[in-house]
Design an enzyme around this catalytic site. Structure first.
Site, PDB file in Angstrom:
ATOM      1  N   CYS A   1       0.797  -1.241   0.000  1.00  0.00           N
ATOM      2  CA  CYS A   1       0.000   0.000   0.000  1.00  0.00           C
ATOM      3  C   CYS A   1       0.823   1.282   0.000  1.00  0.00           C
ATOM      4  O   CYS A   1       0.740   2.059  -0.956  1.00  0.00           O
ATOM      5  CB  CYS A   1      -0.953  -0.006   1.174  1.00  0.00           C
ATOM      6  SG  CYS A   1      -2.226  -1.277   1.010  1.00  0.00           S
TER       7      CYS A   1
HETATM    8  P1  NAD Z   1      -4.380  -8.848  -3.665  1.00  0.00           P
HETATM    9  O1  NAD Z   1      -3.495  -8.783  -4.832  1.00  0.00           O
HETATM   10  O2  NAD Z   1      -3.982  -9.627  -2.442  1.00  0.00           O
HETATM   11  O3  NAD Z   1      -5.815  -9.392  -4.094  1.00  0.00           O
HETATM   12  C1  NAD Z   1      -6.471  -9.013  -5.253  1.00  0.00           C
HETATM   13  C2  NAD Z   1      -7.214 -10.227  -5.796  1.00  0.00           C
HETATM   14  O4  NAD Z   1      -8.011  -9.831  -6.906  1.00  0.00           O
HETATM   15  C3  NAD Z   1      -6.314 -11.353  -6.295  1.00  0.00           C
HETATM   16  O5  NAD Z   1      -6.663 -12.551  -5.644  1.00  0.00           O
HETATM   17  C4  NAD Z   1      -6.609 -11.400  -7.808  1.00  0.00           C
HETATM   18  O6  NAD Z   1      -6.501 -12.706  -8.319  1.00  0.00           O
HETATM   19  C5  NAD Z   1      -8.016 -10.885  -7.855  1.00  0.00           C
HETATM   20  N1  NAD Z   1      -8.459 -10.340  -9.145  1.00  0.00           N
HETATM   21  C6  NAD Z   1      -7.784  -9.558 -10.024  1.00  0.00           C
HETATM   22  N2  NAD Z   1      -8.568  -9.234 -11.061  1.00  0.00           N
HETATM   23  C7  NAD Z   1      -9.772  -9.785 -10.814  1.00  0.00           C
HETATM   24  C8  NAD Z   1     -11.011  -9.778 -11.522  1.00  0.00           C
HETATM   25  N3  NAD Z   1     -11.159  -9.114 -12.647  1.00  0.00           N
HETATM   26  N4  NAD Z   1     -12.042 -10.464 -10.982  1.00  0.00           N
HETATM   27  C9  NAD Z   1     -11.910 -11.124  -9.816  1.00  0.00           C
HETATM   28  N5  NAD Z   1     -10.771 -11.153  -9.112  1.00  0.00           N
HETATM   29  C10 NAD Z   1      -9.717 -10.500  -9.604  1.00  0.00           C
HETATM   30  O7  NAD Z   1      -4.672  -7.325  -3.253  1.00  0.00           O
HETATM   31  P2  NAD Z   1      -5.001  -6.717  -1.794  1.00  0.00           P
HETATM   32  O8  NAD Z   1      -3.759  -6.547  -1.011  1.00  0.00           O
HETATM   33  O9  NAD Z   1      -6.138  -7.474  -1.219  1.00  0.00           O
HETATM   34  O10 NAD Z   1      -5.483  -5.255  -2.221  1.00  0.00           O
HETATM   35  C11 NAD Z   1      -6.709  -5.031  -2.871  1.00  0.00           C
HETATM   36  C12 NAD Z   1      -6.998  -3.556  -2.840  1.00  0.00           C
HETATM   37  O11 NAD Z   1      -7.169  -3.110  -1.479  1.00  0.00           O
HETATM   38  C13 NAD Z   1      -5.888  -2.663  -3.404  1.00  0.00           C
HETATM   39  O12 NAD Z   1      -6.459  -1.564  -4.034  1.00  0.00           O
HETATM   40  C14 NAD Z   1      -5.127  -2.219  -2.171  1.00  0.00           C
HETATM   41  O13 NAD Z   1      -4.468  -1.000  -2.370  1.00  0.00           O
HETATM   42  C15 NAD Z   1      -6.240  -2.065  -1.172  1.00  0.00           C
HETATM   43  N6  NAD Z   1      -5.841  -2.215   0.222  1.00  0.00           N
HETATM   44  C16 NAD Z   1      -4.972  -3.189   0.575  1.00  0.00           C
HETATM   45  C17 NAD Z   1      -4.612  -3.334   1.924  1.00  0.00           C
HETATM   46  C18 NAD Z   1      -3.631  -4.394   2.337  1.00  0.00           C
HETATM   47  O14 NAD Z   1      -3.155  -4.307   3.460  1.00  0.00           O
HETATM   48  N7  NAD Z   1      -3.314  -5.370   1.506  1.00  0.00           N
HETATM   49  C19 NAD Z   1      -5.161  -2.491   2.882  1.00  0.00           C
HETATM   50  C20 NAD Z   1      -6.081  -1.519   2.480  1.00  0.00           C
HETATM   51  C21 NAD Z   1      -6.408  -1.393   1.151  1.00  0.00           C
END
Ligand code: NAD
Length: 423
Positions: free
Chosen positions: A264
């Site tokens: 992030c």
């Molecule tokens: P991640 O990469 O762990 O998970 C994303 C998931 O989406 C993956 O499993 C991927 O396979 C799936 N995906 C991609 N395209 C897709 C589609 N078209 N249809 C269905 N699934 C699809 O990401 P994350 O860490 O969970 O982050 C997700 C969002 O949340 C980001 O925008 C991030 O900035 C935000 N965020 C993350 C955190 C954190 O601590 N990881 C905290 C707050 C906000």
């Protein structure tokens, strides 16, 4: 309520299982079949404390699929939790948000009931209304805020304590335009007891960026002060203890060290920089935050060379590969630039992490991985502490050269030669 979660990574799985625990029915969607299978067998697709137990407990209330149609037709609210990585130039890459929006729009074309789409992914201000909305409208032939609801609900959970953060958030921000969506989301979040801020959609998007940018700034600030303290022979931790007592300055997050990583802070600060520049604003503070953060891990190598000037052929232990403790996530981990720098110096590396070795091995198959932290200590000429896992507080550092990026007190007390990066 019936909820679908698009994207079942760190945010999606924790949010969905959290909603299941609050008595909702949840359908997870992911394009990664492996994640779908894991979820359906009650196993978390990522490591997060307490998650597996909660999945077992709620297994009647959720399942996963790759089929958007099934997930959206059978639910009332869809949370978009796909990744929003950086492009080469640091700007936000919306490819996953766009493809998810297209897929949602296609299903909504055939859905009669009112459906709410909530963007939970971190997206640059304007994205929900200028990118997601037109895509869904075009694919569905429907109008946002009338035929379907659209909202932005940023996520603030921290990896490593994500499950606890879901149930005990500092605040919930709901960016909405239409009343119907607002009241359904308020109902959904009713069981969580915390301040709830309802804003317009763009403001909700910006609250997430401003929060992450400020926290990242706090860390780079602590590191800059820490670097000065190091030269002056002052312990920066005592300095920030004193600074944090000022009620206008919260003491949290002043941990000087080797900088921030993770999925992030680096990408969000960079995306905000690019957006500011696109708008003709020069974000000087944000740029400095990144610059300090990129230099900081290399301080460990400088300090190591003070004691072993010629590193070629030496065996250096790396303790910790995850970007922080209690996660297997190595995205932007400070271990990456450190291992790269060590490899450039011709060093033999032996590394250990309790959870992140499998992920790290994919990036660096050429280094040696130990089966325990003790093994790293036994086999290395010097040790770098990169992640502050609890178990590193229990090791025996007697007789070792330790260069510590995270302030492990036991190493401080025991090592033969000890260097803290900012203390
Ligand atoms: P991640 O990469 O762990 O998970 C994303 C998931 O989406 C993956 O499993 C991927 O396979 C799936 N995906 C991609 N395209 C897709 C589609 N078209 N249809 C269905 N699934 C699809 O990401 P994350 O860490 O969970 O982050 C997700 C969002 O949340 C980001 O925008 C991030 O900035 C935000 N965020 C993350 C955190 C954190 O601590 N990881 C905290 C707050 C906000």
């Amino acid at each position: 309520m019936k909820i679908s979660i698009i994207g079942s990574g760190y945010v999606g799985i924790v949010t969905g299982i959290g909603f299941a625990e609050l008595n909702n029915e949840v359908i997870f969607v992911d394009v990664d079949e492996n994640k779908v299978d894991l979820i359906n067998s009650g196993k978390p697709p990522i490591y997060e404390k307490g998650l597996e137990e909660l999945m077992q407990k709620n297994k009647e209330r959720y399942y996963a699929t790759m089929d958007y149609d099934e997930a959206i037709m059978n639910t009332e609210v869809t949370f978009v939790c796909v990744g929003t990585p950086s492009k080469e130039d640091g700007s936000i890459d919306l490819k996953y948000v766009e493809s998810a929006s297209k897929a949602i729009g296609k299903v909504l074309a055939n859905k009669k009931d009112f459906h709410i789409v909530v963007v939970k992914s971190t997206v640059i201000p304007g994205t929900t209304e200028d990118v997601v909305k037109p895509i869904i409208e075009k694919k569905s032939g429907k109008k946002a805020f009338e035929d379907f609801g659209l909202a932005m609900n940023p996520e603030f959970l921290r990896e490593g304590s994500a499950v606890n953060d879901f149930f005990n958030p500092d605040r919930i921000v709901i960016g909405v335009k239409d009343e119907r969506t607002k009241s359904i989301l308020e109902e959904l979040y009713k069981p969580l007891n915390c301040p709830k801020l309802v804003t317009d959609i763009k403001t909700a998007e910006m609250i997430k960026y401003a929060s992450n940018a400020f926290l990242a700034t706090k860390i780079s600030f602590a590191n800059e002060i820490g670097n000065i303290c190091k030269k002056l022979g002052i312990d920066v931790y005592n300095v920030f203890k004193g600074v944090g007592l000022d009620h206008r300055i919260n003491p949290a997050f002043f941990k000087a060290g080797i900088g921030f990583g993770g999925s992030c802070f680096p990408k969000d600060v960079k995306a905000l920089i690019r957006k500011a520049e696109e708008l003709g604003e020069e974000p000087k503070i944000l740029k400095a935050v990144i610059e300090v953060n990129e230099r900081q891990p290399l301080k460990l190598i400088e300090l190591l060379k003070k004691h072993i000037p010629n590193l070629r052929g030496k065996k250096i232990g790396v303790l910790g590969l995850a970007f922080k403790p209690d996660t297997d996530d190595i995205r932007e981990s400070r271990a990456i630039p450190i291992v790269e720098a060590l490899l450039r110096e011709g060093v033999e590396i032996i590394a250990y992490d309790p959870k992140a070795i499998d992920n790290f091995r994919k990036l660096f198959p050429q280094i040696e991985y130990a089966s325990s932290a003790e093994d790293v200590i036994a086999k290395s000429d010097a040790v770098l502490i990169v992640t502050e896992w609890n178990e590193f507080e229990k090791l025996n550092y007697n007789g070792k050269i330790v260069v510590d990026g995270r302030r492990v007190e036991k190493a401080m007390r025991e090592a033969k030669i000890y260097e803290g990066v900012c203390w």
